[in-house]
Design a protein around this motif. Structure first.
Motif, PDB file in Angstrom:
ATOM      1  N   ARG A 195      -9.288  -7.141   3.137  1.00  0.00           N
ATOM      2  CA  ARG A 195     -10.276  -7.331   2.075  1.00  0.00           C
ATOM      3  C   ARG A 195     -11.495  -6.510   2.433  1.00  0.00           C
ATOM      4  NH1 ARG A 195      -6.662  -8.226  -0.315  1.00  0.00           N
ATOM      5  NH2 ARG A 195      -5.765 -10.167  -0.957  1.00  0.00           N
ATOM      6  N   CYS A 231       0.831  -1.209   0.000  1.00  0.00           N
ATOM      7  CA  CYS A 231       0.000   0.000   0.000  1.00  0.00           C
ATOM      8  C   CYS A 231       0.867   1.262   0.000  1.00  0.00           C
ATOM      9  CB  CYS A 231      -0.947   0.004   1.196  1.00  0.00           C
ATOM     10  SG  CYS A 231      -0.130  -0.161   2.785  1.00  0.00           S
ATOM     11  N   PRO A 263      -3.874  -3.423  -2.832  1.00  0.00           N
ATOM     12  CA  PRO A 263      -2.821  -4.213  -3.478  1.00  0.00           C
ATOM     13  C   PRO A 263      -3.085  -5.708  -3.312  1.00  0.00           C
ATOM     14  CG  PRO A 263      -1.892  -2.549  -1.995  1.00  0.00           C
ATOM     15  CD  PRO A 263      -3.370  -2.542  -1.782  1.00  0.00           C
ATOM     16  N   ASP A 264      -2.676  -6.496  -4.286  1.00  0.00           N
ATOM     17  CA  ASP A 264      -2.882  -7.944  -4.233  1.00  0.00           C
ATOM     18  C   ASP A 264      -2.245  -8.561  -2.991  1.00  0.00           C
ATOM     19  OD1 ASP A 264      -4.300  -7.939  -6.603  1.00  0.00           O
ATOM     20  OD2 ASP A 264      -2.527  -8.362  -7.832  1.00  0.00           O
ATOM     21  N   SER A 265      -1.139  -8.000  -2.548  1.00  0.00           N
ATOM     22  CA  SER A 265      -0.428  -8.556  -1.392  1.00  0.00           C
ATOM     23  C   SER A 265      -1.049  -8.148  -0.054  1.00  0.00           C
ATOM     24  CB  SER A 265       1.031  -8.095  -1.427  1.00  0.00           C
ATOM     25  OG  SER A 265       1.088  -6.679  -1.406  1.00  0.00           O
ATOM     26  N   CYS A 266      -2.029  -7.269  -0.093  1.00  0.00           N
ATOM     27  CA  CYS A 266      -2.628  -6.738   1.135  1.00  0.00           C
ATOM     28  C   CYS A 266      -3.397  -7.808   1.904  1.00  0.00           C
ATOM     29  CB  CYS A 266      -3.569  -5.585   0.790  1.00  0.00           C
ATOM     30  SG  CYS A 266      -4.232  -4.721   2.222  1.00  0.00           S
ATOM     31  N   VAL A 297      -8.940   0.008  -5.339  1.00  0.00           N
ATOM     32  CA  VAL A 297      -8.555  -1.386  -5.105  1.00  0.00           C
ATOM     33  C   VAL A 297      -7.378  -1.447  -4.138  1.00  0.00           C
ATOM     34  CG1 VAL A 297      -9.396  -2.456  -7.233  1.00  0.00           C
ATOM     35  CG2 VAL A 297      -7.200  -1.315  -7.233  1.00  0.00           C
TER      36      VAL A 297
END
Length: 149
Positions: free
Chosen positions: A123, A35, A117-120, A115
């Motif tokens: 959810r 992030c 980050p995918d690694s966050c 959105v």
């Protein structure tokens, strides 16, 4: 905030409430720094998309100066990286981090179609607002509060 952005934001927020839902944030920080490395900034409801907007944001919100532009996303929003980020993904000035970092992630990100980050480890989604369901059950069909004994 532009009129169009404001209307979109209010409409999405109204739609979520109308469905008896609320935005929920679940999970926890994985301290990956995702992030902080590729953050898009929104100031007064407008996503920053130009150098001019960046300059104005730095003038109106000096605490944002720690975020330096690094590139542009496909949709035109600028991506920023925090200069306080350590190589291990943690903040080098955690106690003095700006409000945007203290409150991350906020439900407004979801409402504004942002959105994570995918690694966050966080959810976001919508779910039934249990308090509203309970209140409706307590009030009954006539929308009058039922007093228990």
């Amino acid at each position: 905030m532009s009129l169009l952005n404001q209307l979109q934001y209010r409409f999405r927020k109204w739609k979520i409430r109308r469905r008896g839902q609320k935005v929920v944030v679940r999970g926890s920080c994985r301290m990956c720094g995702g992030c902080c490395r590729r953050i898009c900034l929104s100031v007064d409801g407008k996503w920053i998309k130009s150098k001019r907007q960046t300059k104005r944001a730095y003038e109106t919100k000096p605490e944002l100066r720690i975020f330096k532009p690094t590139g542009t996303k496909v949709d035109g929003m600028l991506e920023f990286c925090c200069e306080k980020l350590n190589e291990n993904g943690t903040c080098s000035d955690y106690e003095n981090r700006p409000e945007i970092c203290r409150n991350f992630p906020t439900p407004d990100i979801f409402i504004e179609y942002g959105v994570l980050p995918d690694s966050c480890g966080y959810r976001m989604d919508t779910e039934k607002d249990f308090e509203k369901v309970l209140d409706k059950a307590i009030r009954g069909k006539n929308n009058k509060k039922i007093i228990g004994g």
